[in-house]
Design an enzyme around this catalytic site. Structure first.
Site, mmCIF file in Angstrom:
data_model
loop_
_atom_site.group_PDB
_atom_site.id
_atom_site.type_symbol
_atom_site.label_atom_id
_atom_site.label_comp_id
_atom_site.label_asym_id
_atom_site.label_seq_id
_atom_site.Cartn_x
_atom_site.Cartn_y
_atom_site.Cartn_z
ATOM 1 N N SER A 52 0.842 -1.198 0.000
ATOM 2 C CA SER A 52 0.000 0.000 0.000
ATOM 3 C C SER A 52 0.881 1.253 0.000
ATOM 4 O O SER A 52 0.383 2.362 -0.231
ATOM 5 C CB SER A 52 -0.932 0.015 1.220
ATOM 6 O OG SER A 52 -0.210 -0.276 2.402
ATOM 7 N N LYS A 120 4.931 -11.312 3.170
ATOM 8 C CA LYS A 120 3.509 -11.581 2.938
ATOM 9 C C LYS A 120 3.287 -11.622 1.438
ATOM 10 O O LYS A 120 3.923 -10.856 0.697
ATOM 11 C CB LYS A 120 2.643 -10.494 3.589
ATOM 12 C CG LYS A 120 1.155 -10.642 3.285
ATOM 13 C CD LYS A 120 0.293 -9.761 4.177
ATOM 14 C CE LYS A 120 0.034 -8.364 3.658
ATOM 15 N NZ LYS A 120 -0.557 -8.266 2.316
ATOM 16 N N GLU A 122 0.080 -12.469 -1.737
ATOM 17 C CA GLU A 122 -1.358 -12.591 -1.983
ATOM 18 C C GLU A 122 -1.679 -13.838 -2.795
ATOM 19 O O GLU A 122 -1.043 -14.109 -3.813
ATOM 20 C CB GLU A 122 -1.856 -11.348 -2.750
ATOM 21 C CG GLU A 122 -1.676 -10.061 -1.970
ATOM 22 C CD GLU A 122 -2.212 -8.831 -2.708
ATOM 23 O OE1 GLU A 122 -2.805 -8.968 -3.801
ATOM 24 O OE2 GLU A 122 -2.027 -7.722 -2.169
ATOM 25 N N GLU A 189 -8.888 -9.957 3.834
ATOM 26 C CA GLU A 189 -9.295 -8.576 3.545
ATOM 27 C C GLU A 189 -10.701 -8.529 2.965
ATOM 28 O O GLU A 189 -11.004 -9.232 1.981
ATOM 29 C CB GLU A 189 -8.277 -7.936 2.568
ATOM 30 C CG GLU A 189 -8.617 -6.489 2.249
ATOM 31 C CD GLU A 189 -7.471 -5.711 1.604
ATOM 32 O OE1 GLU A 189 -6.351 -6.232 1.516
ATOM 33 O OE2 GLU A 189 -7.740 -4.558 1.188
#
Ligand code: KIV
Length: 271
Positions: A52, A120, A122, A189
């Site tokens: 982000s 991390k 996704e 999320e």
């Protein structure tokens, strides 16, 4: 005796124990030394150097443009401010999707060049081979399911994911696969709270939610959202703890006034 040994650092074992004891895990994003230092001293459990950064630090519309080198820059800055928290760094888009060798090479660069504690990434089944390979190298991995912003052009919108049964079933299966592979935790999320509850109850590893409701084992928020630096982003799941945009605007306006009126600096503020 070194002073460092007196600080009880958060590790993957700490997170596991917290889940087992029903103690909630606090996680926040950070991208630089100064904020990381404040968050760590405040007692945050986990700091995420999120991709982000592409949005909130670089001003891009999506997380896709940020590079591995840029993530390494942010993460190494964060690490210099942290004594206690567990620090995890996002593998950016394009640094792990091609094949598992590339994924491992990217994860190794992050670990070697930043000193962070884990990565991390996704996805579930699609990236499982990479997850296995990274874990086999001794690098802790946190999974990320539900709304995965690196796939925004596949989804088309940032709306709540896994409302449909087929997608919910896949998410549950992916969570199990990530747990079996040896992931340390999973971020969920923007999914329905009941689904997050089912997942949290079905795995032994911590489930950290963002827009995934109250039954998760912990919560993560983007620092700019939590502190009110962003004003445009107002999803239902966000709780703002400060109105920094207003505070900073007021402070800078006052500074401009003081400079222009020759009020600043005064007699005491000069040599
Ligand atoms: O990059 C990020 O900030 C994230 C959070 C939204 C979990 O992945």
């Amino acid at each position: 005796m070194s002073i460092h040994s007196e600080i009880k650092k958060v590790t993957t074992h700490t997170l596991q124990r917290m889940k087992a004891n029903g103690e909630k895990i606090s996680m926040i994003t950070a991208y630089d030394y100064s904020f990381a230092r404040i968050f760590d001293a405040a007692g945050i459990d986990v700091i995420l150097v999120g991709d982000s950064a592409s949005n909130v630090m670089a001003g891009h519309e999506t997380t896709l443009p940020i590079t591995l080198d840029q993530m390494i820059y942010h993460a190494s800055s964060v690490m210099r401010g942290v004594n206690r928290a567990f620090v995890v760094v996002d593998l950016p888009f394009g640094s792990y999707q091609s094949n598992s060798k590339e994924a491992l090479a990217s994860a190794i660069r992050i670990m070697k060049e930043t000193g962070a504690h884990g990565i991390k990434c996704e996805g579930g089944e699609e990236i499982l081979e990479s997850v296995h390979r990274i874990l086999a190298a001794g690098i802790p991995v946190i999974g990320h399911l539900g709304l995965t912003p690196q796939s925004i052009y596949k989804f088309g919108t940032y709306t709540v994911r896994a409302r449909e049964e087929a997608e919910a079933e896949k998410l549950k299966k992916d969570a199990k696969l990530l747990e079996e592979a040896g992931c340390s935790a999973i971020v969920l999320e923007k999914i329905p709270a009941d689904l997050a509850k089912t997942v949290a109850e079905s795995v032994q590893i911590p489930i950290i939610g963002i827009g995934a409701g109250r039954y998760c084992d912990g919560q993560v928020l983007v620092m700019h959202d939590l502190l009110g630096i962003n004003t445009e982003f107002q999803p239902r799941f966000l709780r703002r703890y400060l109105k920094l945009h207003e505070e900073i605007t007021g402070a800078v306006r006052q500074y401009i006034t003081d400079v222009k009126s020759s009020d600043f600096p005064n007699e005491q503020e000069q040599y």
